[in-house]
Design an enzyme around this catalytic site. Structure first.
Site, PDB file in Angstrom:
ATOM      1  N   ASP A  45       0.838  -1.187   0.000  1.00 21.64           N
ATOM      2  CA  ASP A  45       0.000   0.000   0.000  1.00 21.64           C
ATOM      3  C   ASP A  45       0.880   1.246   0.000  1.00 21.64           C
ATOM      4  O   ASP A  45       1.476   1.583   1.023  1.00 21.64           O
ATOM      5  CB  ASP A  45      -0.900  -0.006   1.250  1.00 21.64           C
ATOM      6  CG  ASP A  45      -1.790   1.213   1.290  1.00 21.64           C
ATOM      7  OD1 ASP A  45      -2.780   1.228   0.531  1.00 21.64           O
ATOM      8  OD2 ASP A  45      -1.484   2.165   2.035  1.00 21.64           O
ATOM      9  N   TYR A  50       3.812   9.521   0.566  1.00 27.09           N
ATOM     10  CA  TYR A  50       4.765   8.856   1.458  1.00 27.09           C
ATOM     11  C   TYR A  50       6.217   9.141   1.061  1.00 27.09           C
ATOM     12  O   TYR A  50       7.151   8.848   1.819  1.00 27.09           O
ATOM     13  CB  TYR A  50       4.513   7.338   1.497  1.00 27.09           C
ATOM     14  CG  TYR A  50       3.115   6.970   1.970  1.00 27.09           C
ATOM     15  CD1 TYR A  50       2.315   7.891   2.655  1.00 27.09           C
ATOM     16  CD2 TYR A  50       2.578   5.712   1.724  1.00 27.09           C
ATOM     17  CE1 TYR A  50       1.034   7.566   3.077  1.00 27.09           C
ATOM     18  CE2 TYR A  50       1.287   5.374   2.150  1.00 27.09           C
ATOM     19  CZ  TYR A  50       0.524   6.312   2.817  1.00 27.09           C
ATOM     20  OH  TYR A  50      -0.750   5.987   3.223  1.00 27.09           O
ATOM     21  N   LYS A  79      -1.958   5.926  -4.346  1.00 27.37           N
ATOM     22  CA  LYS A  79      -3.014   6.917  -4.073  1.00 27.37           C
ATOM     23  C   LYS A  79      -2.714   8.244  -4.747  1.00 27.37           C
ATOM     24  O   LYS A  79      -1.554   8.647  -4.867  1.00 27.37           O
ATOM     25  CB  LYS A  79      -3.138   7.145  -2.558  1.00 27.37           C
ATOM     26  CG  LYS A  79      -3.273   5.877  -1.753  1.00 27.37           C
ATOM     27  CD  LYS A  79      -3.560   6.130  -0.287  1.00 27.37           C
ATOM     28  CE  LYS A  79      -3.416   4.853   0.507  1.00 27.37           C
ATOM     29  NZ  LYS A  79      -2.031   4.571   0.920  1.00 27.37           N
ATOM     30  N   HIS A 112      -6.775   9.752  -2.084  1.00 32.09           N
ATOM     31  CA  HIS A 112      -6.199   9.664  -0.732  1.00 32.09           C
ATOM     32  C   HIS A 112      -7.104  10.357   0.298  1.00 32.09           C
ATOM     33  O   HIS A 112      -7.381   9.797   1.366  1.00 32.09           O
ATOM     34  CB  HIS A 112      -4.797  10.291  -0.742  1.00 32.09           C
ATOM     35  CG  HIS A 112      -3.897   9.815   0.340  1.00 32.09           C
ATOM     36  ND1 HIS A 112      -2.543   9.723   0.210  1.00 32.09           N
ATOM     37  CD2 HIS A 112      -4.156   9.396   1.606  1.00 32.09           C
ATOM     38  CE1 HIS A 112      -2.009   9.276   1.336  1.00 32.09           C
ATOM     39  NE2 HIS A 112      -2.982   9.065   2.202  1.00 32.09           N
ATOM     40  N   SER A 167     -10.405   6.759  -0.093  1.00 34.74           N
ATOM     41  CA  SER A 167      -9.843   6.651   1.243  1.00 34.74           C
ATOM     42  C   SER A 167     -10.255   7.873   2.060  1.00 34.74           C
ATOM     43  O   SER A 167     -10.423   8.963   1.504  1.00 34.74           O
ATOM     44  CB  SER A 167      -8.319   6.577   1.142  1.00 34.74           C
ATOM     45  OG  SER A 167      -7.762   6.496   2.438  1.00 34.74           O
ATOM     46  N   SER A 216      -3.802   1.735   9.929  1.00 35.92           N
ATOM     47  CA  SER A 216      -3.384   2.013  11.315  1.00 35.92           C
ATOM     48  C   SER A 216      -4.104   1.078  12.281  1.00 35.92           C
ATOM     49  O   SER A 216      -4.595   1.500  13.338  1.00 35.92           O
ATOM     50  CB  SER A 216      -3.606   3.488  11.687  1.00 35.92           C
ATOM     51  OG  SER A 216      -2.905   4.333  10.798  1.00 35.92           O
ATOM     52  N   PRO A 220      -2.759   3.678  18.245  1.00 36.30           N
ATOM     53  CA  PRO A 220      -1.887   4.828  18.516  1.00 36.30           C
ATOM     54  C   PRO A 220      -0.431   4.626  18.096  1.00 36.30           C
ATOM     55  O   PRO A 220       0.289   5.617  17.915  1.00 36.30           O
ATOM     56  CB  PRO A 220      -1.978   4.997  20.036  1.00 36.30           C
ATOM     57  CG  PRO A 220      -2.881   3.957  20.563  1.00 36.30           C
ATOM     58  CD  PRO A 220      -3.361   3.100  19.451  1.00 36.30           C
ATOM     59  N   MET A 279       6.967  -8.581  10.528  1.00 34.68           N
ATOM     60  CA  MET A 279       6.416  -8.888   9.194  1.00 34.68           C
ATOM     61  C   MET A 279       5.775 -10.276   9.195  1.00 34.68           C
ATOM     62  O   MET A 279       4.662 -10.459   8.705  1.00 34.68           O
ATOM     63  CB  MET A 279       7.535  -8.908   8.143  1.00 34.68           C
ATOM     64  CG  MET A 279       7.910  -7.571   7.576  1.00 34.68           C
ATOM     65  SD  MET A 279       9.067  -7.872   6.201  1.00 34.68           S
ATOM     66  CE  MET A 279       9.757  -6.244   6.011  1.00 34.68           C
ATOM     67  N   ALA A 280       6.495 -11.239   9.747  1.00 43.63           N
ATOM     68  CA  ALA A 280       5.999 -12.625   9.747  1.00 43.63           C
ATOM     69  C   ALA A 280       4.746 -12.756  10.606  1.00 43.63           C
ATOM     70  O   ALA A 280       3.753 -13.368  10.182  1.00 43.63           O
ATOM     71  CB  ALA A 280       7.101 -13.567  10.253  1.00 43.63           C
ATOM     72  N   ASN A 282       2.542 -10.471  11.374  1.00 42.14           N
ATOM     73  CA  ASN A 282       1.398  -9.784  10.781  1.00 42.14           C
ATOM     74  C   ASN A 282       0.815 -10.586   9.621  1.00 42.14           C
ATOM     75  O   ASN A 282      -0.407 -10.700   9.480  1.00 42.14           O
ATOM     76  CB  ASN A 282       1.803  -8.376  10.317  1.00 42.14           C
ATOM     77  CG  ASN A 282       2.273  -7.511  11.479  1.00 42.14           C
ATOM     78  OD1 ASN A 282       2.067  -7.859  12.643  1.00 42.14           O
ATOM     79  ND2 ASN A 282       2.908  -6.383  11.182  1.00 42.14           N
TER      80      ASN A 282
END
Ligand code: NAD
Length: 326
Positions: A45, A50, A79, A112, A167, A216, A220, A279-280, A282
């Site tokens: 994404d 960014y 985006k 966006h 978005s 997100s 937070p 990473m793994a 998630n």
């Protein structure tokens, strides 16, 4: 094992778990993307805003060159930034973003934010950010969301993107889009975590056949990185006792509990991580199920607390003119 996919209203299969790229450092983004592909990620994404699409593209190009994946194995999302909403600006900037990613189509291209800002030529500053002068001058442009959506549809017609979406839309903007859309939005991407559950718009989007991507998801965490007071003043979701108890119960990390809560409700997630272990974790977040009691327990945690809001970051590039702190 590859994560499940979500069937979009275009017929495309979108991986339910992908990787976010916001704030990936330009010094490491290429390696992050390359390592993520090696770890099994297929969806990325990205966004003009960014400021790292060229580096992300370098990571993709390396993985393709080494034969780890083919372009068609990947699902690349980008985006449209707000300074490019005018109809004659949409295609040129999309072409530039494709060149940065070193691909000839995006699988999905999103508006966006549904607010248009005055054009800043990429030769002046890229990415342009929120301020016309790069410092403090917010200039809203006289471009409607309908004009922008029609230009987005033109990208599909031109073969530059396979699907288009939105978005940071709320129900009214989404309803409005559906009145004039010749091509309906395939996805809606919104901030979504236990502190901001967005139940109504999720229901609306899903009823309209629009897939929802939660961003997100870890709450937070991403905004503490920006030193945001609002994020620092609440209990971190990854350290919340309710979530920690579930992590113990299912023998998973708290991040996996948070991601599973969204994916189990049919949404896609795009957590960002550079650490191989994260990473793994998630990517494996769909490998177990929360029971209904726990789903209901998390549903009670909603605070209506939005972090990614322009006025939330004091003195930052996302501070609107009417913000008294400015
Ligand atoms: P996130 O919720 O993915 O959290 C990222 C933070 O959590 C980082 O500090 C990371 O190191 C940490 N983290 C990740 N996995 C972890 C794990 N397993 N254990 C512990 N810590 C972990 O935050 P995000 O980057 O704001 O959101 C994800 C993506 O969503 C972005 O990268 C971007 O692609 C997208 N996004 C879109 C918008 C939009 O306006 N459309 C806005 C924000 C984010």
């Amino acid at each position: 094992m590859a994560p499940p996919t979500i069937r979009l209203n275009t017929g495309q299969q979108m991986p339910q778990v992908g990787m976010g790229t916001w704030k990936l450092d330009t010094a490491t983004a290429a390696d992050d993307i390359y390592n993520a592909i090696k770890a099994g990620y297929r969806l990325f994404d990205g966004a003009c805003d960014y400021g790292n699409e060229k580096e992300c593209g370098d990571g993709v190009a390396r993985a393709i060159k080494e034969g780890i994946v083919k372009r068609e194995d990947l699902f690349i999302v980008s985006k449209l930034w707000q300074t490019f909403h005018a109809k004659d600006k949409v295609e040129p900037i999309c072409r530039r973003q494709l060149a940065d990613w070193q691909v000839d189509y995006f699988d999905l291209f999103l508006i966006h934010f549904p607010v248009s800002l005055e054009y800043v030529d990429p030769s002046v500053r890229y990415p342009p950010g929120w301020f016309y002068d790069g410092e403090s001058d917010i200039r809203v442009a006289n471009v409607t969301n309908q004009e922008t959506w029609t230009a987005m549809e033109g990208l599909v017609d031109a073969g530059l993107v396979r699907a288009i979406g939105v978005s940071n839309y709320q129900a009214q903007t989404l309803y409005d889009t559906l009145r004039y859309a010749r091509i309906r939005p395939a996805t809606l991407q919104v901030e979504l975590h236990p502190y901001l559950q967005q139940t109504e718009i999720v229901r609306l989007a899903q009823a309209e056949g629009i897939a929802v991507t939660a961003y997100s998801s870890l709450g937070p965490a991403s905004f503490v990185e920006l030193d945001m007071d609002r994020a620092k003043s609440v209990t971190p979701l990854m350290g919340h006792p309710v979530i920690k108890a579930m992590a113990d119960k299912y023998r998973k990390s708290t991040a996996q509990i948070l991601l599973r809560w969204s994916t189990q409700r049919g949404m896609a997630v795009i957590p960002r991580a550079s650490e191989p272990e994260f990473m793994a974790q998630n990517l494996a977040c769909t490998s177990f199920d929360l029971d209904q009691v726990d789903m209901d327990r998390i549903a009670k945690m909603d605070l209506g607390l939005k972090f990614n809001q322009p006025t939330n970051v004091r003195g930052s590039p996302v501070c609107l003119p009417q913000d008294p702190k400015r």
